[in-house]
Design an enzyme around this catalytic site. Structure first.
Site, PDB file in Angstrom:
ATOM      1  N   HIS B 242      71.566  -9.489  85.410  1.00  0.00           N
ATOM      2  CA  HIS B 242      72.298 -10.133  84.329  1.00  0.00           C
ATOM      3  C   HIS B 242      72.266 -11.661  84.470  1.00  0.00           C
ATOM      4  O   HIS B 242      72.110 -12.380  83.489  1.00  0.00           O
ATOM      5  CB  HIS B 242      73.750  -9.630  84.350  1.00  0.00           C
ATOM      6  N   HIS B 309      76.499  -7.179  74.314  1.00  0.00           N
ATOM      7  CA  HIS B 309      77.586  -6.529  75.040  1.00  0.00           C
ATOM      8  C   HIS B 309      77.457  -5.028  74.841  1.00  0.00           C
ATOM      9  O   HIS B 309      78.316  -4.392  74.243  1.00  0.00           O
ATOM     10  CB  HIS B 309      78.937  -7.073  74.569  1.00  0.00           C
TER      11      HIS B 309
END
Lengths: 265, 976
Positions: B242, B309
């Site tokens: 990430h 998300h």
């Protein structure tokens, strides 16, 4: 009362109010000296309401609409600034509440304020019949007998509503009758032919299609639709197919207030 | 003892929420109920007197016009009662506001106030049905709990008792040490158990670091020996996929039919290189900060970022999406000295909301995901006062495994603030580390490492959180005030990785930091130091404040009701140094932390696939067009659009809907005293990736660019944001086709380079999310490789902007660009159950020339309407233009410029790129054709006052329908 060159406008901000910048701009383009003031600065006394001629409670989501839209803001203003507001009104000054500002005004009792009582709630704005937040443009027809300072000369206007809790409800039939009789009603939702109609023309199920009301003086005024969102012709949803004046129709509401203040305050 | 206040509607008052719930029970769960009413419940962690409760009810909780309240149970006349409240530690926004507002009324402090809601259901349903309604619609067991009571078991004196959602437990915070001198298999286990998401090579690099003599000595000197859990967690999150984009920075050996090549970093080779080579003078800050920055005019810069998300939205769609949108808001706010936010744009990818097969375990129904995400973005955007101006929804069955939730935000900032360029962060050793906004809890722990893993049965609940837009809005207003007063030196957001990441990254500017964890404000006690450091609790920003400004900064924060706390100091020690009280808990070299990560080496192998080609007979074109208009990927998204405020801030010029039809791009005017506008567009076409991700990406770029051109945006002032969502492209036992997926990623990147370069549209920021797979048991669902290409650009004068609706009868209709036999992966083929092979290919050279001409024509006012041809091809574009303008159209198919096409359905529904439908007033035809000379274009018909959409093939009418019928086909699918 003294005549002043520029009208001073207090545009309230803070705690989730979010139409403050464009509301300030709408006042500025009609020549006002408009200032965005944080609610905490009014409560602390750093800024004084008495120094202004017009108070604007803009749209937004104060306190996230938690508990009920406008309610927590209403309490905060009522219990901290109640006296200042009453003096402001008694001094012949102007108050406008738009959307969330209107919701807060009815919940603190500033509207309709029967018998000069600016602290008792007689009407409310609650969940749209659709159960949804909606952004759509609506046609409004004004009440010709209204004393409202802000809407002088406006017969019809087309503006966006953007709310989930805009359904106008009166406490009882007597309240409603009084609103009508004493011309508290300023704007009503109509269809494009100017006639009363159901959803979506009345976007929230408001009783009697009520979109805006004022107090008996016409100086304290609240409306659900957003006049500050129609400042320029390019805001209009059909501006690319219609001939429209450069200035948006919503500006007139701010001009009326500022001119009144300039002449009378 | 606790006290409750219950609030219900007076008899006869409409309960819109209850009515809505009833509708969804009947429509979505297919359970017949007669009515649903709701009661709001506020529970106080205190024993309040009847007088106090009355005061609160009257002055705060109940609306005297429409509601009643009681400190006793209000419920009566129901078959089933379901009360839903939060689990401990879950963000309860209404509860938090209620606490503050109750304290104002009572003028005394309260321990806690919690919100729950009762649903009173009437109807002849079973306990099983009630369970299904509670767990399947009203509540999410990950964050909420509920009680179900039947009227027969109802005791109106006792009422309902949900346990208070207070975080209990008396955990004493501690630091543990981890021994890395163990076997490789033990190291791998450790990574899995602690959700570190580190591979063996990475852990071994860490192991080696700790064995260095110098490191050992320095650590011993401050009382540290073995690695602490704090350090390992910091490393894991800093090195997570990430945060470090390991796959995008890996060394890839790529093989296709032309041979084998080594690519060192996709990011450097394709994305960054293109931007560098394009080198536009209006690029201000690219790929370095939280968001990209470009020039708007001499005085202002624009800032934009798009995030995803996905996994949180799969687990809790509402919480995931609201956190997604308020999270990405903090990126422009945390860029340079901080930008004011001016728009949101959202793109969602879901499986069909009409999915009617069995759901694999742990997955939520796509309609529930759709509704939850929609509502999350609604609350996140609307409550923040940021208009949601543009977006789209893409449907594909494979998004059942993981929905994609792309959230983008744009901002504007003065290019110079207090005499300094606003896009540059500068901080000095000695500056204080200040955290503002929300407090830290266990929510969002391991978000960064977790999003680097696929969704499986161990996916942690702590990764789910709920955003609080009002806390953030207060912080945002305060920070812009502090910015203009020059009260801070640098700002960044606390997103993935929490403080560990925000302070860690900022500390690179000074060369070190000292964090004092015990100073961090917590939501509740009992957090271990490592948890405080990596928690991703929302609504927080980290700032660097000079010691001489700190008092003024903290005082202003206090006035604005925003929590701000000094939690350490930026240093030049070269160390990422963390203390908890007197104890040293982390002491890492900044260099190792940020540059120690070993480069991954991966293989990619491309093999083109061949799909069955349909053999088509005679087609009813009218029916086919209506079918296409009704398809999920084409139909009206008005249901969603209306629930988003797209006009707040009063700069709206082109809205998402034009006369009920679909606008191509949005135009806003961010500075109300200027006529300059910002244009925002998106391109996404995952279906084409089934054939080749190279062309998929080319088409996504072309789609965004031509949408921008459609409304009159400047071709020379246009920047892109790339956003890759992929299925796991790393080959492993459970992922045998990893090499193909990586090859698809390589090809997508190659297209990104080729087309951004050819168009001169540089990327300024991007994002990737690489593990969008679902694996439980033997069931694996991988999303289709998906690239979202978003653009932000400029239009010099918004009054020149053009919309897609036809304007007047007798205006001429033109088609610009060549229609080719490119039905591969089209909506038309999909409607027939085929993929095909002839995927649309973008001819950048001719497209570029066309876009330049079209921009000129629009700016000269020669064009009445302009609409992009995309999903569903010309047929759909023409029909949409007609019904949006409430006028008819007659089209002569033989006049459409085509290449090698014989069939009418191919002309109408081919999805060839770089095409437009344009209408021109008769008196502008000459000038328009003059400007367009040298490009492929043709006059194909006329706008008619008769509201009929007619297509002729020579003398023959091959398609004919009323525009109302077409509009109805387009609107009916998602009219909820």
């Amino acid at each position: 009362m003294s005549k002043t060159m520029t009208s001073k406008v207090l545009v309230l901000t803070g705690y989730g109010i979010n139409c403050d910048i464009e509301t300030q701009h709408a006042f500025k383009i009609v020549g006002a000296d408009a200032e965005r003031v944080h609610l905490t600065d009014l409560i602390s006394g750093d800024k004084k309401l008495a120094d202004f001629h017009i108070l604007a409670l803009p749209g937004g989501f104060s306190f996230g609409d938690d508990i009920a839209s406008g309610k927590v803001l209403a309490n905060m203003i009522k219990y901290n600034l109640g006296e200042d507001i009453r003096e402001f009104i008694n001094a012949g000054k102007l108050i406008i509440g738009i959307c969330n500002g209107f919701q807060a005004m009815v919940k603190m009792g500033l509207l309709p304020a029967f018998d000069g009582d600016y602290a008792t709630q007689d009407v409310t704005l609650t969940f749209n019949d659709s159960g949804r937040f909606e952004d759509r443009w609506v046609h409004l027809k004004s009440n010709k007998s209204s004393k409202c300072i802000f809407t002088k000369g406006i017969e019809n206007i087309y503006l966006p509503v953007r709310h989930g809790e805009g359904k106008f409800v009166a406490k009882n039939p007597q309240v409603l009758a009084r609103l009508k009789k004493n011309n508290h009603i300023v704007f009503q939702y109509v269809n494009n032919e100017g006639k009363f109609a159901g959803y979506p023309h009345n976007p929230n199920g408001s009783v009697e299609n009520i979109a805006a009301i004022c107090d008996v003086t016409g100086r304290v005024f609240g409306m659900m639709p957003h006049p500050e969102a129609f400042q320029h012709r390019t805001n209009h949803p059909a501006w690319t197919r219609e001939e429209l004046p450069e200035e948006g129709a919503g500006v007139a509401i701010f001009r009326n207030a500022v001119e009144y203040a300039r002449e009378r305050l | 003892m606790t006290s409750r206040i219950e609030v219900g509607f007076k008899k006869g008052m409409k309960d819109a929420l209850g009515d809505g719930v009833k509708k969804r029970i009947v429509e979505d769960l297919h359970i017949n109920v007669d009515s649903v009413r709701t009661i709001e419940v506020y529970t106080f962690d205190a024993s309040l007197s009847e007088k106090e409760l009355n005061l609160l009810g009257e002055q705060l909780f109940a609306d005297p016009v429409i509601q009643v309240f009681s400190s006793k149970p209000l419920a009566e006349d129901f078959s089933w009662l379901i009360e839903v409240g939060f689990k401990p530690g879950v963000t309860d926004n209404v509860g938090a506001t209620s606490k503050k507002a109750s304290e104002d009324v009572l003028k005394s402090e309260l321990r806690g106030v919690y919100f729950s809601r009762q649903y009173l259901i009437n109807g002849n349903i079973t306990k099983e049905d009630a369970d299904k309604i509670a767990g399947g619609l009203l509540a999410n067991s990950l964050i909420e709990r509920w009680v179900i009571i039947n009227i027969d078991g109802w005791d109106s004196k006792k009422g309902v008792h949900l346990p208070l959602p207070v975080v209990k437990g008396k955990h004493t915070p501690s630091v543990s040490e981890l021994n890395l001198d163990v076997s490789d298999s033990r190291l791998k286990e450790m990574s899995v158990q602690r959700l570190l998401a580190l591979n063996l090579a990475e852990i071994k690099t860490i192991q080696k670091y700790y064995s260095l003599t110098g490191v050992k000595k320095e650590r011993e000197a401050i009382g540290l020996s073995l690695p602490t859990d704090v350090e390992i967690e910091v490393l894991a999150q800093t090195w997570s996929e990430h945060c470090k984009h390991k796959i995008f920075n890996s060394q890839i050996t790529y093989t296709d039919d032309k041979g084998t090549k080594t690519i060192n970093s996709l990011f450097n080779t394709f994305i960054k290189r293109a931007t560098r080579e394009i080198n536009k003078p209006w690029l201000v800050s690219v790929f370095t900060d939280n968001a990209g920055v470009i020039k708007f005019n001499d005085d202002y810069n624009l800032v934009m970022k798009v995030e995803t998300h996905n996994t949180p939205s799969a687990l809790d769609p509402y919480g995931g999406a609201i956190t997604g949108i308020v999270g990405v808001n903090r990126d422009p706010l945390g860029t340079g000295m901080g930008a004011r936010l001016i728009f949101n744009t959202d793109v969602f990818c879901f499986a069909s909301p009409f999915y009617d097969k069995e759901l694999p375990p742990r997955l939520l129904h796509p309609k529930r995901i759709f509704e939850g995400v929609r509502r999350g973005v609604e609350h996140g955007g609307n409550k923040s006062g940021i208009p949601t101006v543009n977006g789209c929804i893409v449907f594909d069955e494979r998004y059942l495994g993981k929905p994609l939730v792309y959230c983008g935000t744009g901002g504007i900032m003065p290019s110079v603030i207090n005499g300094k360029p606003s896009h540059i962060k500068e901080l000095n050793p000695g500056d204080l580390i200040v955290m503002t906004g929300g407090r830290i809890g266990k929510d969002g722990i391991h978000g960064a490492t977790f999003s680097s893993l696929e969704l499986d049965e161990n996916s942690p609940v702590t990764a789910v959180q709920i955003g609080d837009p009002i806390t953030q809005k207060k912080m945002l207003d305060f920070l812009l005030e502090a910015r203009d007063l020059g009260l801070y030196n640098a700002i960044t957001d606390d997103g993935a990785g929490g403080l560990s990441s925000s302070v860690g990254e900022m500390a690179q500017l000074s060369g070190g930091c000292l964090i004092e964890l015990e100073k961090c404000p917590l939501k509740y006690p009992g957090l271990d130091p490592w948890e405080i450091l990596v928690s991703e609790s929302q609504e927080r920003m980290t700032l660097a404040v000079s010691p001489e400004k700190i008092d003024e900064f903290l005082a202003l924060a206090k006035t604005r009701d925003v929590e701000a706390t000094v939690i350490g100091t930026f240093t030049d020690s070269g160390k990422f140094h963390v203390k908890y009280g007197e104890k040293n808990v982390a002491y890492l070299d900044m260099d190792f932390l940020h540059s120690g990560l070993p480069v991954m080496k991966l293989n990619a192998r491309w093999e083109p696939r061949k799909f069955e080609e349909p053999v088509l007979g005679i087609v009813d074109l009218t029916a086919a067009l209506k079918t296409l208009l009704s398809r999920l990927n084409i139909c009206s998204k008005e249901y969603v659009i209306r629930q988003y405020d797209h006009e707040v801030q009063a700069g709206s010029v082109i809205k998402p809907l034009t006369g009920d039809g679909p606008s191509d791009a949005t135009v806003i005017r961010p500075l109300l005293d200027s006529m300059e506008g910002v244009v925002v567009a998106n391109g996404i076409c995952p279906r084409y990736g089934d054939i080749d991700t190279y062309h998929m990406t080319a088409c996504a770029i072309d789609e965004a660019v031509r949408n921008h051109i459609c409304v009159g945006g400047s071709f020379d002032h246009l920047a892109g944001l790339d956003n890759f969502c992929w299925c796991d492209p790393v080959k492993s036992e459970k992922n045998p086709d990893g090499e193909l997926k990586l090859a698809q990623l390589v090809r997508a990147n190659k297209a990104l380079y080729d087309y951004t370069k050819a168009y001169g549209v540089p990327c300024i920021s991007g994002k990737d999310s690489m593990k969008n797979d679902y694996i439980i048991g033997r069931r694996k669902i991988s999303i289709p490789p998906t690239v979202l290409f978003s653009t932000i650009g400029k239009i010099g004068d918004v009054r020149k902007a053009v919309t897609m609706d036809v304007k007047k009868p007798d205006d001429r209709v033109y088609v610009l660009g060549t229609t080719k036999d490119e039905l591969g992966a089209s909506e038309y083929f999909a409607s027939l159950g085929f993929i095909g092979n002839d995927v649309p290919r973008v001819d950048a050279a001719s497209a570029r020339q066309l876009y330049i001409a079209l921009e000129k024509a629009i700016h000269e006012g020669a064009i009445a309407s302009c609409h992009d041809c995309s999903d569903g091809g010309l047929g759909v574009a023409l029909a949409e233009s007609a019904f949006s303008g409430d006028l008819g159209m007659t089209i002569e198919l033989t006049k459409v410029p085509v290449e090698n096409i014989r069939r009418a359905d191919t002309i109408l529904f081919s999805e060839s790129q770089s095409r437009f439908v344009v209408t021109v007033a008769p008196d502008k035809v000459r000038r328009f054709e003059e400007i367009m000379r040298g490009n492929v274009f043709a006059d194909v018909g006329a706008v008619t006052s008769r509201q009929e959409f007619t297509v002729m093939d020579g003398e023959k009418v091959v398609l004919s329908a009323g525009i109302d019928e077409l509009k109805e086909a387009w609107q009916k699918t998602l009219r909820w």
